[in-house]
Design a protein around this motif. Structure first.
Motif, PDB file in Angstrom:
ATOM      1  N   ILE A  82      50.686-105.891 129.634  1.00 14.84           N
ATOM      2  CA  ILE A  82      49.912-105.464 130.804  1.00 14.84           C
ATOM      3  C   ILE A  82      48.266-106.130 130.487  1.00 14.84           C
ATOM      4  O   ILE A  82      48.175-106.797 129.541  1.00 14.84           O
ATOM      5  CB  ILE A  82      49.501-103.951 130.736  1.00 14.84           C
ATOM      6  N   VAL A  83      47.739-105.924 131.434  1.00 11.13           N
ATOM      7  CA  VAL A  83      46.577-106.956 131.334  1.00 11.13           C
ATOM      8  C   VAL A  83      45.471-106.399 130.278  1.00 11.13           C
ATOM      9  O   VAL A  83      45.015-105.300 130.489  1.00 11.13           O
ATOM     10  CB  VAL A  83      45.981-107.058 132.881  1.00 11.13           C
ATOM     11  N   PHE A 101      56.873-112.860 125.521  1.00  8.69           N
ATOM     12  CA  PHE A 101      56.047-113.039 126.423  1.00  8.69           C
ATOM     13  C   PHE A 101      55.118-114.193 126.178  1.00  8.69           C
ATOM     14  O   PHE A 101      54.800-114.965 127.029  1.00  8.69           O
ATOM     15  CB  PHE A 101      55.090-111.843 126.910  1.00  8.69           C
ATOM     16  N   ALA A 102      54.697-114.269 124.877  1.00  7.15           N
ATOM     17  CA  ALA A 102      53.638-115.342 124.423  1.00  7.15           C
ATOM     18  C   ALA A 102      54.453-116.680 124.613  1.00  7.15           C
ATOM     19  O   ALA A 102      53.830-117.872 124.668  1.00  7.15           O
ATOM     20  CB  ALA A 102      53.399-115.034 123.032  1.00  7.15           C
ATOM     21  N   ALA A 103      55.691-116.869 124.306  1.00 10.16           N
ATOM     22  CA  ALA A 103      56.503-117.951 124.482  1.00 10.16           C
ATOM     23  C   ALA A 103      56.740-118.379 126.111  1.00 10.16           C
ATOM     24  O   ALA A 103      57.034-119.716 126.377  1.00 10.16           O
ATOM     25  CB  ALA A 103      57.837-117.997 123.989  1.00 10.16           C
ATOM     26  N   GLY A 135      48.943-117.342 130.309  1.00 16.24           N
ATOM     27  CA  GLY A 135      48.003-118.314 129.550  1.00 16.24           C
ATOM     28  C   GLY A 135      46.924-117.434 129.172  1.00 16.24           C
ATOM     29  O   GLY A 135      46.178-117.480 128.159  1.00 16.24           O
ATOM     30  N   ARG A 136      46.210-116.725 129.964  1.00 15.24           N
ATOM     31  CA  ARG A 136      44.993-115.816 130.046  1.00 15.24           C
ATOM     32  C   ARG A 136      45.181-114.852 128.940  1.00 15.24           C
ATOM     33  O   ARG A 136      44.286-114.231 128.202  1.00 15.24           O
ATOM     34  CB  ARG A 136      44.490-115.390 131.336  1.00 15.24           C
ATOM     35  N   GLU A 137      46.470-114.166 128.956  1.00 16.53           N
ATOM     36  CA  GLU A 137      46.419-113.018 128.231  1.00 16.53           C
ATOM     37  C   GLU A 137      46.804-113.773 126.858  1.00 16.53           C
ATOM     38  O   GLU A 137      46.272-113.095 125.904  1.00 16.53           O
ATOM     39  CB  GLU A 137      47.776-112.249 128.494  1.00 16.53           C
ATOM     40  N   ARG A 138      47.359-114.570 126.473  1.00 16.62           N
ATOM     41  CA  ARG A 138      47.622-115.219 125.201  1.00 16.62           C
ATOM     42  C   ARG A 138      46.348-115.520 124.393  1.00 16.62           C
ATOM     43  O   ARG A 138      46.057-115.424 123.248  1.00 16.62           O
ATOM     44  CB  ARG A 138      48.305-116.506 125.374  1.00 16.62           C
ATOM     45  N   LEU A 189      48.786-109.993 122.004  1.00 16.13           N
ATOM     46  CA  LEU A 189      49.207-111.331 121.654  1.00 16.13           C
ATOM     47  C   LEU A 189      48.714-111.920 120.614  1.00 16.13           C
ATOM     48  O   LEU A 189      49.157-113.034 120.116  1.00 16.13           O
ATOM     49  CB  LEU A 189      49.253-112.088 123.190  1.00 16.13           C
ATOM     50  N   ARG A 190      47.726-111.365 120.325  1.00 18.07           N
ATOM     51  CA  ARG A 190      46.866-112.031 119.008  1.00 18.07           C
ATOM     52  C   ARG A 190      46.847-111.426 117.612  1.00 18.07           C
ATOM     53  O   ARG A 190      46.388-111.992 116.628  1.00 18.07           O
ATOM     54  CB  ARG A 190      45.280-112.099 119.456  1.00 18.07           C
ATOM     55  N   ALA A 191      47.880-110.294 117.625  1.00 20.71           N
ATOM     56  CA  ALA A 191      48.032-109.830 116.414  1.00 20.71           C
ATOM     57  C   ALA A 191      48.422-110.786 115.354  1.00 20.71           C
ATOM     58  O   ALA A 191      49.708-111.389 115.741  1.00 20.71           O
ATOM     59  CB  ALA A 191      49.034-108.402 116.401  1.00 20.71           C
ATOM     60  N   PRO A 192      48.388-111.102 114.230  1.00 21.06           N
ATOM     61  CA  PRO A 192      49.027-112.155 113.353  1.00 21.06           C
ATOM     62  C   PRO A 192      50.151-111.828 112.924  1.00 21.06           C
ATOM     63  O   PRO A 192      50.801-112.541 112.389  1.00 21.06           O
ATOM     64  CB  PRO A 192      47.852-112.294 112.110  1.00 21.06           C
ATOM     65  N   ASP A 193      50.618-110.444 112.581  1.00 17.13           N
ATOM     66  CA  ASP A 193      52.034-110.231 112.172  1.00 17.13           C
ATOM     67  C   ASP A 193      52.155-108.794 112.743  1.00 17.13           C
ATOM     68  O   ASP A 193      51.514-108.125 113.482  1.00 17.13           O
ATOM     69  CB  ASP A 193      51.969-110.204 110.527  1.00 17.13           C
ATOM     70  N   GLU A 194      53.576-108.413 112.569  1.00 20.89           N
ATOM     71  CA  GLU A 194      54.022-107.160 113.239  1.00 20.89           C
ATOM     72  C   GLU A 194      53.279-106.055 112.556  1.00 20.89           C
ATOM     73  O   GLU A 194      53.039-104.852 113.165  1.00 20.89           O
ATOM     74  CB  GLU A 194      55.478-107.095 112.485  1.00 20.89           C
ATOM     75  N   ALA A 195      52.826-106.043 111.000  1.00 27.31           N
ATOM     76  CA  ALA A 195      52.440-104.751 110.461  1.00 27.31           C
ATOM     77  C   ALA A 195      51.031-104.632 111.606  1.00 27.31           C
ATOM     78  O   ALA A 195      50.818-103.436 111.429  1.00 27.31           O
ATOM     79  CB  ALA A 195      52.223-105.085 109.099  1.00 27.31           C
TER      80      ALA A 195
END
Length: 456
Positions: A141-142, A170-172, A203-206, A212-218
């Motif tokens: 979501i936004v 989504f990021a892809a 693009g804006r969300e990425r 979408l900016r968390a570096p890893d799953e944890a």
């Protein structure tokens, strides 16, 4: 391809949700319609298009779906997640399944996380393998992502891990693809505060969305599950209704006028009297024992917290427009048993010779004085996350949704000064406490943030 001219967005602010009509040629698809679907049907009529499909992204937890209403009115087919468990005929949409509307293909993407069956729909123009938009429901979501704890704390972490994989998907997607979510600003279904914009682009969300900016799953899981707001208790009833298939009503039913004697009879039979006037007016004069939930966008959400699902309701509202708005909001979340409204309002009640209750108001300056005196009389009914971000010295905390269960503890033996951030939730809490026999003063304008600023 620019979809904007073929897209209608219908916002339900109180629930923080979007519904969509997407047209192509003389056909259209509706996505996640609210129960009062007439708004979307009017949009279809204005465009002169035939609604072929209703797409559901997931089994909704925050409102009664309008899909059955649309099917009854138009003959459209309902399509939704293959694993939704619907008990009515529908087109099951698994990964890669598609529906065609005019020249457009809408292709199902399995996007679990917000719910296990969650499915998004990528929009492809003729001859294109690249999506130009995606209906993302309650996943991306936004400015945020859909929360993963609505089905219980025991499933929240596993669903958050699934949500992380969904976010990577989504990021892809192409930068210019439109992001068309269902949940947004004002929704309790978000894991963190969404932005005010209703739609965006991938693009804006990425570039800016924490999900979408968390570096890893944890890290993603930790961020998604921290500082979650409480959500309304009525949510527990929505998914079973939506899986079974809501009864088709056709339109919001208008409650009839009721005399003071009839209101008394409804209440004696188990109905809850809800007064939708603003807090200061309620404090000045109200029917004894009534619940004050001022009529704002989130009216229904707080009814769904404070009035057990299925309880009949009778209303006090200032005018016909307010009655219609209150009834519509309640209809959206399945509170259909609105038996009447007090004809003539509180003036008619008083004129009938029946008793009227009241309690005093307090100002922000009074809040400051209470905090400096260390009186311990201030009750802060904001969300826990708001309290943790800053509260008045010596105040007590109880979120408004928890007040009914904690009334004996909260009443105490002295006066309670009830506050929140604006006077909205405190109005509800003050009415509950006063009806239970407590001495209250209501901060009806402003609240704790104002007092904290004045205290420096």
């Amino acid at each position: 391809m620019d979809l904007a001219s073929d897209l209608d967005l219908v916002v339900t602010p109180g629930l923080g949700d979007n519904s969509y009509l997407l047209a192509s040629g003389d056909e259209a698809v509706l996505v996640d319609p609210q129960r009062d679907a007439g708004r979307l049907l009017a949009a279809a009529g204005a465009r002169g298009v035939r609604v072929r499909f209703v797409l559901e992204t997931h089994v909704h937890n925050d409102y009664v779906s309008g899909a059955a209403e649309v099917r009854s009115a138009t003959g459209a087919q309902i399509a939704g997640p293959a694993r939704a468990g619907y008990a009515f005929p529908f087109v099951p949409m698994d990964e890669g399944a598609e529906v065609r509307v005019g020249d457009l293909r809408l292709v199902a993407l399995a996007t679990p996380g917000h719910t296990p069956e969650h499915t998004s729909y990528a929009v492809h123009p003729p001859g294109s393998k690249e999506a130009v938009a995606v209906f993302s429901g309650g996943s991306l979501i936004v400015g945020s992502a859909g929360r993963t704890d609505l089905l219980g704390a025991e499933r929240a972490e596993a669903l958050a891990r699934a949500q992380h994989a969904t976010m990577r998907r989504f990021a892809a997607m192409p930068d210019r693809a439109l992001l068309l979510p269902t949940h947004g600003a004002g929704s309790f279904c978000a894991s963190g505060p969404p932005k005010e914009e209703r739609t965006s682009t991938i693009g804006r969300e990425r570039a800016s969305n924490p999900a979408l900016r968390a570096p890893d799953e944890a890290t993603f899981v930790r961020e998604q599950l921290s500082s979650l707001l409480a959500f309304p208790t009525y949510y527990a009833h929505m998914a079973p209704i939506n899986r079974a298939g809501p009864a088709v009503v056709g339109d919001v039913l208008s409650p009839p006028p009721a005399s003071p004697a009839e209101i008394e009879a409804h209440v004696a039979a188990g109905a809850r009297l809800v007064d939708a006037r603003e807090g200061a007016a309620f404090a000045q004069a109200h029917v004894p024992g009534s619940l004050n939930v001022p009529l704002e966008d989130s009216f229904a959400s707080y009814i769904g917290w404070l009035v057990p699902f299925g309880t009949p309701i009778v209303l006090v509202a200032p005018d016909a427009e307010a009655r219609a708005e209150a009834t519509t909001q309640l209809f959206r979340i399945g509170y259909d048993r609105v038996f009447g409204f007090l004809d003539g309002g509180i003036d008619a009640w008083a004129a009938s010779g029946r008793s009227v209750s009241s309690y005093p108001l307090a100002s922000v300056e009074d809040l400051v004085a209470e905090a400096r005196d260390g009186s311990g009389r201030v009750l802060d009914v904001r969300q826990r996350a708001e309290w943790d971000a800053g509260h008045l010295p010596g105040s007590r905390h109880c979120f408004i949704g928890d007040v009914p269960a904690r009334l004996p503890e909260l009443q105490g033996t002295g006066e309670v000064v009830v506050a929140c951030a604006s006077g909205y939730r405190s109005a509800m809490a003050a009415s509950l406490l006063h009806a239970a026999g407590a001495r209250v003063r209501l901060v009806a304008r402003g609240g704790v943030p104002n007092a904290l600023r004045r205290m420096g």
